[in-house]
Design an enzyme around this catalytic site. Structure first.
Site, PDB file in Angstrom:
ATOM      1  N   SER A 133       0.834  -1.210   0.000  1.00 19.02           N
ATOM      2  CA  SER A 133       0.000   0.000   0.000  1.00 19.02           C
ATOM      3  C   SER A 133       0.862   1.252   0.000  1.00 19.02           C
ATOM      4  CB  SER A 133      -0.918   0.025   1.219  1.00 19.02           C
ATOM      5  OG  SER A 133      -1.649   1.243   1.217  1.00 19.02           O
ATOM      6  N   LYS A 188      -4.343  -6.826   3.251  1.00 22.87           N
ATOM      7  CA  LYS A 188      -4.364  -5.681   2.329  1.00 22.87           C
ATOM      8  C   LYS A 188      -5.795  -5.414   1.841  1.00 22.87           C
ATOM      9  CE  LYS A 188      -3.105  -2.339  -0.389  1.00 22.87           C
ATOM     10  NZ  LYS A 188      -3.950  -2.195  -1.496  1.00 22.87           N
ATOM     11  N   ASN A 192      -8.003  -1.966   2.343  1.00 25.66           N
ATOM     12  CA  ASN A 192      -8.738  -1.216   1.321  1.00 25.66           C
ATOM     13  C   ASN A 192     -10.201  -0.998   1.711  1.00 25.66           C
ATOM     14  OD1 ASN A 192      -6.325  -1.425  -0.040  1.00 25.66           O
ATOM     15  ND2 ASN A 192      -7.286  -1.706  -2.025  1.00 25.66           N
ATOM     16  N   GLU A 195     -10.087   1.789   3.898  1.00 27.99           N
ATOM     17  CA  GLU A 195      -9.769   2.948   3.023  1.00 27.99           C
ATOM     18  C   GLU A 195     -11.042   3.470   2.335  1.00 27.99           C
ATOM     19  OE1 GLU A 195      -6.378   2.368   0.161  1.00 27.99           O
ATOM     20  OE2 GLU A 195      -7.910   2.655  -1.363  1.00 27.99           O
TER      21      GLU A 195
HETATM   22  C1  6PG Z   1      -3.178   1.358  -1.711  1.00 27.27           C
HETATM   23  C2  6PG Z   1      -4.426   1.482  -2.529  1.00 27.27           C
HETATM   24  C3  6PG Z   1      -4.217   0.869  -3.867  1.00 27.27           C
HETATM   25  C4  6PG Z   1      -5.226   1.316  -4.886  1.00 27.27           C
HETATM   26  C5  6PG Z   1      -6.558   0.697  -4.724  1.00 27.27           C
HETATM   27  C6  6PG Z   1      -7.662   1.613  -5.195  1.00 27.27           C
HETATM   28  O1  6PG Z   1      -3.300   0.871  -0.614  1.00 27.27           O
HETATM   29  O2  6PG Z   1      -2.127   1.772  -2.187  1.00 27.27           O
HETATM   30  O3  6PG Z   1      -5.487   0.863  -1.898  1.00 27.27           O
HETATM   31  O4  6PG Z   1      -4.109  -0.502  -3.692  1.00 27.27           O
HETATM   32  O5  6PG Z   1      -5.304   2.684  -4.886  1.00 27.27           O
HETATM   33  O6  6PG Z   1      -6.561  -0.432  -5.510  1.00 27.27           O
HETATM   34  O7  6PG Z   1      -8.755   0.845  -5.316  1.00 27.27           O
HETATM   35  P1  6PG Z   1     -10.069   1.287  -6.051  1.00 27.27           P
HETATM   36  O8  6PG Z   1      -9.705   1.528  -7.496  1.00 27.27           O
HETATM   37  O9  6PG Z   1     -10.958   0.130  -5.872  1.00 27.27           O
HETATM   38  O10 6PG Z   1     -10.519   2.540  -5.394  1.00 27.27           O
END
Ligand code: 6PG
Length: 466
Positions: A133, A188, A192, A195
């Protein structure tokens, strides 16, 4: 030429950034990218652009790439999650020898990682599913790394992974062995999910504030919050986003309001459902993105609809701050509850405090609160901590008031509602689930337990009065 210590397969944005990060840390590196179609010059352009780094060798032939690596080979796959990972593994296998290590650094689905781990284990190859990430900048300067697989394989690659990772406040790498088979990718995935909800909360704050405040004023307020216990990377980037101008106008105002996704929020939510964990906030954030995608329908149906109560009182910003703190605690609690349940279900022995610790820097959900989580989670869940509970209890009226304002103004606040409802459910002694049980027993003879008999006893009643 000397053999390389490490290999990177796939020079997309993340692959390139991680390669440069490794090369700058002094790792002798081989990089591979296919040379078909519009990827014909990817490797040569990468080498040209970074010619100052003498410790990178480039390849467009997979066999040559593999031969360039010292034993046991250590390879990081940075390719699109899904069947491409299986394809590359199949292409690599004839050239590998037992004890080689393959790391999948993409956002792979953890059950795919479990399958790949088992298949490769039978061939004597260590497979590490590593959540990464931090986006492009994190990959380049120090990501948060969540490797899972087997500890023997991890031990071989740990020095390199730890060298490229971000550092926490104690200068320790934001990288730790997460657990067996798919544990790294699972963690991870839930990162997300958290996130998604953190992003949605900020979007909802923007929604409730923008009718009465311009972008600059919202950004000022977020900046102040960012100097408090609410500080986070997502809050920080939101300040930049709000104030970015193009030709004198705010760029954000011109961005189409349809949120996309690559599926990890969807997987997190489905997985939480499978595990029986009410991770309502990440799920509502996924649905909010889906709802936003119906732009044409929304435009059509919105015609002529007005707020229920246009004489709206102004929202007290300290109340909003309390509500935001409340919702973030619930979101983090739910995320860690999914991890806790998965740990038991998959026998992963996840160390939640350590996971929070490697999420304190490098990753997208890094925040001051995450630092607090890393110490809270040493003992028990967030909700069972006295001071967390006290904060939630004292902020209940604040979130209720924010939601009241949102209702009067027809402003969707799905994630805030989910936080509030979760809290109400979790702190209600008697829920109407007794009626659900009676209905189930009525039409399906599914039986029920009683509060006036031992819970080991189950009853069926003929409820019909006719
Ligand atoms: C991270 C992000 C990365 C990416 C996601 C976005 O931790 O660096 O989560 O993995 O930005 O895949 O996901 P979406 O396109 O589903 O928003």
């Amino acid at each position: 030429m000397d053999k390389s210590e490490f290999g990177v397969i796939g020079l997309g944005v993340m692959g390139k950034s991680l390669s440069l990060n490794m090369a700058e840390k002094g790792v002798n590196l081989s990089v591979y990218n296919r040379s078909e179609g519009d990827e014909a010059r990817v490797v040569s352009e990468f080498l040209d652009k970074n010619h100052a780094l003498k410790n990178i060798a480039g390849f467009t032939d997979l066999k040559d790439f593999v031969s360039s690596l010292e034993l046991p080979r250590k390879m990081l796959l940075m390719v699109k999650a899904g069947p491409v990972v299986d394809d590359i593994i199949a292409q690599l296998l004839p050239h590998l020898t037992p004890d080689d290590v393959i790391i999948d650094g993409g956002n792979s689905y953890f059950k795919d990682t479990q399958r790949r781990y088992r298949n490769l284990q039978q061939k004597g190859i260590h497979f590490i599913g590593c959540g990464i990430s931090g986006g492009e900048e994190g990959a380049r300067k120090g990501p948060s790394l969540m490797p899972g697989g087997d500890i023997e394989g991890y031990t071989v690659v740990a020095p390199t992974l730890e060298a490229i990772a971000a550092e926490d406040a104690k200068k320790q790498p934001c990288c730790t062995f997460i657990g067996n088979d798919g544990a790294g990718h699972f963690v991870k995935m839930i990162h997300n999910g958290v996130e998604y909800a953190e992003m949605q909360l900020l979007a909802e704050l923007y929604a409730i504030l923008s009718p009465s405040m311009d972008n600059e004023a919202i950004a000022d307020m977020f900046s102040k919050w960012n100097n408090s216990d609410l500080s986070s990377y997502l809050l920080e980037i939101t300040v930049d986003i709000l104030t970015k101008k193009e030709g004198g106008a705010y760029l954000l105002d011109k961005v189409l309001d349809k949120a996309e996704n690559k599926g990890t929020g969807n997987w997190s939510s489905k997985t939480a459902l499978d595990l029986g964990v009410p991770a309502t906030m990440m799920t509502s954030a996924v649905f909010a993105r889906y709802l936003s995608s119906f732009k044409a329908t929304r435009e059509q149906l919105s015609d002529g609809l007005q707020p229920l109560n246009s004489s709206n009182r102004t929202l007290d910003l300290t109340i909003l701050e309390k509500a935001y703190r409340f919702a973030r605690i619930i979101n983090h609690h739910q995320g860690f509850e999914v991890l806790q349940q998965a740990s038991q279900h998959y026998d992963w022995h996840l160390n939640l405090s350590e996971i929070a610790c490697i999420w304190t820097n490098g990753c997208i959900i890094r925040s001051r609160f995450m630092e607090a989580c890393s110490s809270y989670l040493k003992d028990a869940s967030l909700l069972s901590q006295q001071d967390m509970f006290a904060t939630l209890k004292s902020a209940e009226s604040a979130i209720a008031e924010v939601l009241h304002t949102a209702l009067s103004n027809r402003i969707q606040m799905d994630a805030f509602w989910s936080a509030y409802n979760y809290w109400i459910n979790m702190t209600t002694k008697r829920l109407p689930a007794n009626l659900i049980q009676a209905q189930r027993d009525y039409f399906g003879a599914h039986t029920y337990q009683r509060i006036d008999t031992p819970l080991s006893e189950f009853f069926h009643t003929n409820w019909s009065t006719s």
